[in-house]
Design a protein around this motif. Structure first.
Motif, PDB file in Angstrom:
ATOM      1  N   LYS A 264       0.830  -1.211   0.000  1.00 33.64           N
ATOM      2  CA  LYS A 264       0.000   0.000   0.000  1.00 33.64           C
ATOM      3  C   LYS A 264       0.859   1.253   0.000  1.00 33.64           C
ATOM      4  N   THR A 265       1.957   1.221   0.759  1.00 32.93           N
ATOM      5  CA  THR A 265       2.862   2.371   0.772  1.00 32.93           C
ATOM      6  C   THR A 265       3.560   2.522  -0.564  1.00 32.93           C
ATOM      7  N   ALA A 266       3.981   1.403  -1.155  1.00 30.71           N
ATOM      8  CA  ALA A 266       4.641   1.443  -2.464  1.00 30.71           C
ATOM      9  C   ALA A 266       3.732   2.056  -3.526  1.00 30.71           C
ATOM     10  N   LYS A 267       2.444   1.800  -3.411  1.00 27.65           N
ATOM     11  CA  LYS A 267       1.483   2.307  -4.399  1.00 27.65           C
ATOM     12  C   LYS A 267       1.541   3.828  -4.491  1.00 27.65           C
ATOM     13  N   SER A 268       1.874   4.498  -3.399  1.00 29.93           N
ATOM     14  CA  SER A 268       1.952   5.961  -3.390  1.00 29.93           C
ATOM     15  C   SER A 268       3.042   6.481  -4.319  1.00 29.93           C
ATOM     16  N   TYR A 269       3.992   5.621  -4.671  1.00 33.19           N
ATOM     17  CA  TYR A 269       5.127   6.031  -5.504  1.00 33.19           C
ATOM     18  C   TYR A 269       5.109   5.344  -6.872  1.00 33.19           C
ATOM     19  N   ALA A 270       3.978   4.738  -7.234  1.00 34.91           N
ATOM     20  CA  ALA A 270       3.862   4.073  -8.534  1.00 34.91           C
ATOM     21  C   ALA A 270       4.007   5.090  -9.663  1.00 34.91           C
ATOM     22  N   ALA A 271       4.513   4.607 -10.787  1.00 36.95           N
ATOM     23  CA  ALA A 271       4.807   5.504 -11.916  1.00 36.95           C
ATOM     24  C   ALA A 271       3.586   5.797 -12.772  1.00 36.95           C
ATOM     25  N   ASN A 272       2.577   4.941 -12.722  1.00 40.46           N
ATOM     26  CA  ASN A 272       1.416   5.116 -13.596  1.00 40.46           C
ATOM     27  C   ASN A 272       0.206   4.385 -13.026  1.00 40.46           C
ATOM     28  N   ASP A 273      -0.917   4.583 -13.683  1.00 38.97           N
ATOM     29  CA  ASP A 273      -2.169   3.993 -13.207  1.00 38.97           C
ATOM     30  C   ASP A 273      -2.165   2.477 -13.313  1.00 38.97           C
ATOM     31  N   THR A 274      -1.450   1.936 -14.292  1.00 42.22           N
ATOM     32  CA  THR A 274      -1.378   0.479 -14.448  1.00 42.22           C
ATOM     33  C   THR A 274      -0.702  -0.148 -13.237  1.00 42.22           C
ATOM     34  N   GLU A 275       0.379   0.459 -12.768  1.00 48.25           N
ATOM     35  CA  GLU A 275       1.056  -0.057 -11.583  1.00 48.25           C
ATOM     36  C   GLU A 275       0.178   0.067 -10.344  1.00 48.25           C
ATOM     37  N   VAL A 276      -0.592   1.152 -10.246  1.00 46.65           N
ATOM     38  CA  VAL A 276      -1.523   1.321  -9.129  1.00 46.65           C
ATOM     39  C   VAL A 276      -2.553   0.196  -9.127  1.00 46.65           C
ATOM     40  N   LYS A 277      -3.120  -0.100 -10.292  1.00 42.99           N
ATOM     41  CA  LYS A 277      -4.135  -1.161 -10.385  1.00 42.99           C
ATOM     42  C   LYS A 277      -3.520  -2.525 -10.096  1.00 42.99           C
ATOM     43  N   MET A 278      -2.289  -2.745 -10.553  1.00 38.57           N
ATOM     44  CA  MET A 278      -1.587  -4.000 -10.283  1.00 38.57           C
ATOM     45  C   MET A 278      -1.451  -4.209  -8.775  1.00 38.57           C
ATOM     46  N   ILE A 279      -0.987  -3.178  -8.075  1.00 39.12           N
ATOM     47  CA  ILE A 279      -0.787  -3.301  -6.637  1.00 39.12           C
ATOM     48  C   ILE A 279      -2.114  -3.454  -5.908  1.00 39.12           C
ATOM     49  N   ASP A 280      -3.141  -2.737  -6.359  1.00 39.36           N
ATOM     50  CA  ASP A 280      -4.465  -2.867  -5.740  1.00 39.36           C
ATOM     51  C   ASP A 280      -4.939  -4.322  -5.757  1.00 39.36           C
ATOM     52  N   GLU A 281      -4.729  -5.001  -6.880  1.00 38.63           N
ATOM     53  CA  GLU A 281      -5.169  -6.394  -6.996  1.00 38.63           C
ATOM     54  C   GLU A 281      -4.305  -7.318  -6.140  1.00 38.63           C
ATOM     55  N   TYR A 282      -3.005  -7.050  -6.062  1.00 35.35           N
ATOM     56  CA  TYR A 282      -2.154  -7.853  -5.188  1.00 35.35           C
ATOM     57  C   TYR A 282      -2.562  -7.678  -3.731  1.00 35.35           C
ATOM     58  N   VAL A 283      -2.860  -6.441  -3.347  1.00 31.39           N
ATOM     59  CA  VAL A 283      -3.320  -6.174  -1.977  1.00 31.39           C
ATOM     60  C   VAL A 283      -4.617  -6.935  -1.708  1.00 31.39           C
ATOM     61  N   ARG A 284      -5.533  -6.913  -2.665  1.00 28.62           N
ATOM     62  CA  ARG A 284      -6.804  -7.634  -2.492  1.00 28.62           C
ATOM     63  C   ARG A 284      -6.560  -9.133  -2.339  1.00 28.62           C
ATOM     64  N   SER A 285      -5.650  -9.661  -3.137  1.00 28.89           N
ATOM     65  CA  SER A 285      -5.338 -11.089  -3.082  1.00 28.89           C
ATOM     66  C   SER A 285      -4.720 -11.470  -1.746  1.00 28.89           C
ATOM     67  N   PHE A 286      -3.719 -10.691  -1.304  1.00 28.12           N
ATOM     68  CA  PHE A 286      -3.013 -11.039  -0.075  1.00 28.12           C
ATOM     69  C   PHE A 286      -3.846 -10.737   1.169  1.00 28.12           C
ATOM     70  N   SER A 287      -4.835  -9.864   1.027  1.00 24.74           N
ATOM     71  CA  SER A 287      -5.730  -9.562   2.147  1.00 24.74           C
ATOM     72  C   SER A 287      -6.797 -10.643   2.314  1.00 24.74           C
ATOM     73  N   THR A 288      -7.399 -11.055   1.209  1.00 31.11           N
ATOM     74  CA  THR A 288      -8.563 -11.940   1.268  1.00 31.11           C
ATOM     75  C   THR A 288      -8.263 -13.400   0.966  1.00 31.11           C
ATOM     76  N   GLY A 289      -7.110 -13.677   0.345  1.00 29.96           N
ATOM     77  CA  GLY A 289      -6.819 -15.036  -0.093  1.00 29.96           C
ATOM     78  C   GLY A 289      -7.340 -15.335  -1.477  1.00 29.96           C
ATOM     79  N   SER A 290      -7.788 -14.309  -2.196  1.00 30.47           N
ATOM     80  CA  SER A 290      -8.362 -14.496  -3.527  1.00 30.47           C
ATOM     81  C   SER A 290      -7.266 -14.690  -4.577  1.00 30.47           C
ATOM     82  N   LEU A 291      -7.189 -15.879  -5.159  1.00 31.85           N
ATOM     83  CA  LEU A 291      -6.224 -16.119  -6.226  1.00 31.85           C
ATOM     84  C   LEU A 291      -6.639 -15.427  -7.525  1.00 31.85           C
ATOM     85  N   PRO A 292      -7.950 -15.356  -7.852  1.00 31.82           N
ATOM     86  CA  PRO A 292      -8.345 -14.587  -9.044  1.00 31.82           C
ATOM     87  C   PRO A 292      -7.864 -13.131  -8.989  1.00 31.82           C
ATOM     88  N   ALA A 293      -7.827 -12.532  -7.799  1.00 31.69           N
ATOM     89  CA  ALA A 293      -7.334 -11.153  -7.673  1.00 31.69           C
ATOM     90  C   ALA A 293      -5.864 -11.079  -8.047  1.00 31.69           C
TER      91      ALA A 293
END
Length: 395
Positions: A264-293
């Motif tokens: 979440k902290t790394a997301k603040s320094y992402a270079a573009n919106d694609t990287e932000v969305k990538m990290i958002d999905e990883y956070v969702r996966s590691f938070s909930t256990g969702s492999l589709p995320a």
């Protein structure tokens, strides 16, 4: 076992330690890029500690013991103390350093490539003397004493089952409870397939109940506990072929919380919106256990063309699961080496001049030259049980 047989399970004192060279590439980053790389690295390192729990029951204990030992004294102080007060020879102290580097590199006491166990190449009595004379022991005697007692015998054990990773009587694994067999692994694999669940971020625990028969727990890695309301798609209790199967989450929760926090902290320094969305999905996966995320995050990773900071993180390779289904955690962070990449770019630009000079006829070449995007990456961080070849193609 003979000395020759034991020698297969120790690292030689000449075992090299190689430092990754990344200073030039890191220094060329902007402040924002450095912070992005830093917090991605922290997420990777915290997640990398999960590998200890995935390797063997004693791996986290050995790691903690060695970490405490080296944290409290400089290497030179510890060496002088070992040689002058604990009767270790120079060769024996070197053997301890080699063993320690093996544990830290492989994130456990089994080789990341080959899955065989390795043990310290010095007498257990001398290692015990050093540990119980160390500053770490003096500062926290009860904890260090407990850690030593928990791992001292198994650390040195070369019983047939302890020599390699495997399931049941074939070896050691923590992806399954000790009472699981390959029959159980195949049975649960059939259940998971029937529910559309993949096993990458799971472990399996089996209990036998005289009243209710076979019972299993499939535990998903996540920072959220089982009682959290967020994304409970696969959670619940199932009946499958006369067995009761409970799908839960919260495995490695404390470490997963640290992974999520730093992403979440790394997301603040992402270079573009694609990287932000990538990290958002990883956070969702590691938070909930969702492999589709995580898969969705990987799709954004693919779309992130030519990033200055390259990264990937999650439960990836399945080599060390005896059933070949469950992924070991790994995370890496690498940076574009701009100077070296410029040289490769020049090579690509001149490729059509070089191709006709190669020692084969034009018929062996394609009609049209497809210009690759050569990017030289320097690895900053790799957290896992070994450093494999890392590749990412841009065509």
């Amino acid at each position: 076992m003979t000395d020759k047989e034991v020698s297969q399970f120790v690292f030689p004192n000449e075992q090299p330690v190689v430092a990754l060279e990344c200073k030039q590439a890191f220094d060329a980053l902007t402040s924002r890029e450095k912070l992005y790389a830093h917090y991605l690295s922290k997420a990777s390192w915290f997640g990398g500690l999960i590998v200890l729990l995935q390797t063997s029951p004693e791996s986290p204990i050995i790691f903690s013991l060695l970490h405490r030992l080296y944290r409290e004294q400089t290497l030179e102080d510890l060496r002088n103390f070992a040689l002058n007060h604990c009767s270790l020879t120079e060769s024996e102290f070197q053997a301890l350093l080699v063993y320690s580097s093996g544990v830290f590199t492989n994130m456990g006491n089994y080789k990341g490539f080959g899955d065989s166990k390795f043990i310290p190449n010095l007498p257990k009595e001398k290692l015990e003397t050093l540990i119980k004379s160390s500053i770490a022991y003096q500062k926290d005697q009860s904890v260090v004493e407990k850690l030593w007692k928990l791992c001292c015998d198994v650390m040195y054990s070369l019983d047939s089952k302890k020599r390699q990773l495997g399931l049941g009587e074939k070896g050691v694994t923590t992806y399954f409870s000790s009472n699981c067999t390959m029959e159980d692994a195949n049975f649960i694999n059939s259940f998971l397939k029937s529910k559309g669940i993949e096993a990458y971020n799971t472990r399996l625990f089996k209990t036998n109940d005289a009243e209710h028969g076979r019972q299993y727990e499939v535990r998903l890695a996540s920072s959220l506990k089982n009682d959290a309301d967020t994304e409970r798609v696969f959670l619940g209790t199932y009946e499958f072929e006369n067995a009761k199967i409970e799908v839960t989450r919260g495995d490695y929760d404390k470490l997963m919380e640290l992974v999520v926090e730093n992403l979440k902290t790394a997301k603040s320094y992402a270079a573009n919106d694609t990287e932000v969305k990538m990290i958002d999905e990883y956070v969702r996966s590691f938070s909930t256990g969702s492999l589709p995320a995580h898969k969705e995050g990987s799709r954004f990773w693919i779309k992130d063309k030519g990033p200055v900071i390259e990264t990937y993180i999650g439960f990836i390779e399945t080599y060390r699961d005896p059933a070949g289904q469950r992924g070991e955690f790994e995370g890496f962070v690498a940076m574009v080496n701009k100077e070296m990449s410029a040289k490769f770019t020049t090579l690509v630009e001149k490729a059509e001049t070089f191709l006709p000079q190669l020692p084969w006829p034009p018929s062996f070449e394609k009609d049209r030259f497809l210009r690759p995007d050569f990017t030289s990456l320097d690895v900053l961080t790799f957290a896992g049980s070994g450093i494999p070849e890392i590749g990412r193609a841009h065509v």
